[in-house]
Design an enzyme around this catalytic site. Structure first.
Site, PDB file in Angstrom:
ATOM      1  N   CYS A   1     -85.436  -7.798 -15.404  1.00 21.48           N
ATOM      2  CA  CYS A   1     -86.607  -6.951 -15.147  1.00 21.48           C
ATOM      3  C   CYS A   1     -87.856  -7.438 -15.871  1.00 21.48           C
ATOM      4  O   CYS A   1     -88.895  -6.759 -15.860  1.00 21.48           O
ATOM      5  CB  CYS A   1     -86.274  -5.512 -15.481  1.00 21.48           C
TER       6      CYS A   1
ATOM      7  N   HIS B   1     -92.977  -0.852 -20.471  1.00 20.63           N
ATOM      8  CA  HIS B   1     -91.850  -1.099 -19.561  1.00 20.63           C
ATOM      9  C   HIS B   1     -91.264   0.235 -19.115  1.00 20.63           C
ATOM     10  O   HIS B   1     -90.993   0.422 -17.936  1.00 20.63           O
ATOM     11  CB  HIS B   1     -90.816  -1.978 -20.252  1.00 20.63           C
TER      12      HIS B   1
ATOM     13  N   HIS C   1     -88.394   2.125 -10.855  1.00 23.14           N
ATOM     14  CA  HIS C   1     -88.298   0.810 -11.496  1.00 23.14           C
ATOM     15  C   HIS C   1     -88.218  -0.261 -10.409  1.00 23.14           C
ATOM     16  O   HIS C   1     -87.171  -0.430  -9.779  1.00 23.14           O
ATOM     17  CB  HIS C   1     -87.067   0.763 -12.382  1.00 23.14           C
TER      18      HIS C   1
END
Lengths: 104, 412
Positions: free
Chosen positions: B163, B301, B337
């Site tokens: 990610c 994040h 996400h």
């Protein structure tokens, strides 16, 4: 439409028309293009009439296997070029399987 | 650094669950429009997911779409939008001087799952296995599809970086420019993860898949009621150029990639380490030639997992505690996400803030976790900040991969 639809009646000519329509449907699904206005000559190679590369043609063969549930050996694919080739081969496979089923 | 070594962003193309153009995305972030909906997922039932609604055929034919992948399609869309946005005279660009760097968290799961599902329906008859499986599932697929569609003959790379991949794509694109390998880089990241049952099932097994009766409230970073990740698809690709060439053609410069860093935790498969994240942020800041106090914006994040959020809060605090804390926000609360696209979409939001002087708020922050109270998290409504000079975007991933990029307001 499954393979049973082509074998349900004794009217062979009508069944072949339905089978041809199924081939056109599979072709359209592979190409994701509407080819209803393309007049396909059944006796000419498909790839002379529609833009398909070798990968598309293999994809078409796999979709025919899946949709008609017929055996389609690799060596047979190499010989199948026109709509009529495909129709004859599939028709023969479907009829022989119907005979086998009736024996069982 | 000379203007030849400085890398600037001159085009943005994106698709996010809450907007598939830069203007739509920006408006959605500022007005709190969510892109998270309920999705029926086989074996798991209804799950919240970020789903994009863009025209796949705007830049791609139907036949090409069938041959390719969702990740490839998102990449083509974003790259094409970025080129259009950059106002490059594309037909005049030597295509062997263009590079493509697309970050991705994973690739191939979607095709493999789909094929195995079909195979089981055909009594494992291998004859029905798609002849396109290799070209769809191969790791360079997303960037390769862009190359083929746009006729780009320079290098194309799909960067696997969990990610952190959105940032990693941006960084690699900049490095290609710095090395002189290319004159233009299309760089960013994409995600097709919502097509994969395995992604959802694995987060479920890790006790890290978000659930909520209202899907728009499922992604809630830093809130005490958060319970995991909302997987989402999306993409964001930038046009990168050397400052000297961008100035020469009179390009609109959104911002400069002033610094970057990547490092590794080297400890655990999934548990992040605040100390390494702090090191990553500090290294990026140092490389930009600035101090932590110069940073006015942190694009966090913010996965919405308990450990992920707390670790990042500690890391941000550790980076900036000596001075005034910068404002912290995120886009995941509104879009979920987006995995390989996450860092790039967060950077797009930061670039917008440099243009309009507003920091978009995180949503669903109804009761902040006490362990996050030390941060200045923007919540509720946009924060007016005026001329933002520097911002940082964090993007971290499994296997302990960390990345931070520093974006500077255009300085000519």
């Amino acid at each position: 439409m499954g393979q049973g639809n082509y074998m349900a009646t004794a009217d062979t000519s009508l069944n072949r028309i339905a089978l041809r329509a199924e081939f056109i449907r599979i072709l359209q699904s592979v190409l994701r293009e509407d080819i209803s206005d393309v007049t396909l000559n059944d006796d000419l190679p498909i790839r002379q009439q529609i833009s398909m590369d070798s990968m598309d043609f293999l994809d078409f063969a796999i979709e025919v296997r899946k949709n008609l549930r017929i055996e389609l050996p690799d060596e047979a694919i190499a010989e199948l070029s026109s709509i009529r080739d495909w129709l004859d081969f599939a028709w023969s496979e479907l009829q022989s399987r119907t005979r086998d089923d009736s024996l069982n | 650094m000379s203007s030849r070594d400085r890398i600037v962003i001159t085009g943005i193309g994106l698709c996010a669950p809450n907007g598939c153009s830069l203007a739509e995305y920006r408006d959605a972030l500022l007005t709190g429009k969510s892109g998270v909906i309920n999705l029926e997922m086989r074996h798991l039932g209804v799950v919240p997911a970020g789903v994009c609604n863009f025209d796949e055929f705007k830049y791609q034919g139907r036949s090409d779409r069938r041959r390719g992948t969702r990740a490839g399609s998102i990449s083509i869309y974003c790259a094409s939008e970025a080129i259009h946005n950059s106002e490059l005279r594309w037909s005049n660009i030597p295509k062997n001087r263009v590079g493509i760097c697309v970050g991705i968290t994973e690739h191939g799961n979607v095709e493999t799952e789909q094929q195995l599902g079909e195979l089981s329906q055909f009594k494992n008859d291998i004859a029905i296995w798609s002849n396109y499986h290799n070209t769809r599932s191969i790791a360079n697929n997303p960037a390769g599809e862009v190359s083929i569609r746009l006729g780009i003959t320079g290098p194309h790379l799909t960067i696997g970086a969990a990610c952190a991949a959105g940032n990693a794509g941006l960084i690699h694109g900049a490095q290609l420019l710095m090395l002189g390998d290319v004159d233009i880089a299309l760089a960013g990241g994409v995600s097709e993860c919502i097509q994969s049952f395995g992604i959802f099932a694995s987060f479920h097994s890790q006790k890290a898949l978000a659930r909520h009766a209202d899907p728009t409230k499922a992604s809630r970073p830093f809130d005490v009621e958060r319970n995991g990740i909302v997987p989402a698809e999306g993409g964001c690709i930038f046009v990168l150029e050397r400052l000297s060439e961008a100035l020469q053609r009179g390009a609109n410069i959104y911002g400069e990639l002033a610094g970057y860093a990547m490092n590794s935790d080297a400890t655990d498969l999934v548990h992040p380490v605040a100390e390494r994240q702090t090191e990553c942020m500090r290294l990026a800041i140092a490389r930009a030639g600035i101090q932590p106090g110069d940073i006015g914006y942190v694009g966090s994040h913010a996965t919405g997992t308990d450990r992920g959020d707390i670790t990042e809060c500690d890391a941000i605090h550790g980076t900036f505690a000596d001075g005034e804390l910068p404002a912290v926000t995120n886009s995941k609360s509104l879009i979920g996400h987006t995995m390989g696209a996450a860092g790039a979409l967060e950077t797009a939001a930061l670039l917008c803030a440099m243009q309009d002087g507003l920091i978009h708020p995180t949503v669903n922050l109804e009761k902040i976790d006490d362990r996050c109270r030390s941060l200045r998290i923007v919540a509720g409504s946009p924060l007016a900040i005026g001329d933002l000079q520097f911002g940082i975007v964090n993007s971290f991933g499994m296997l302990g991969i960390n990345s931070s990029v520093i974006i500077a307001r255009p300085r000519l």
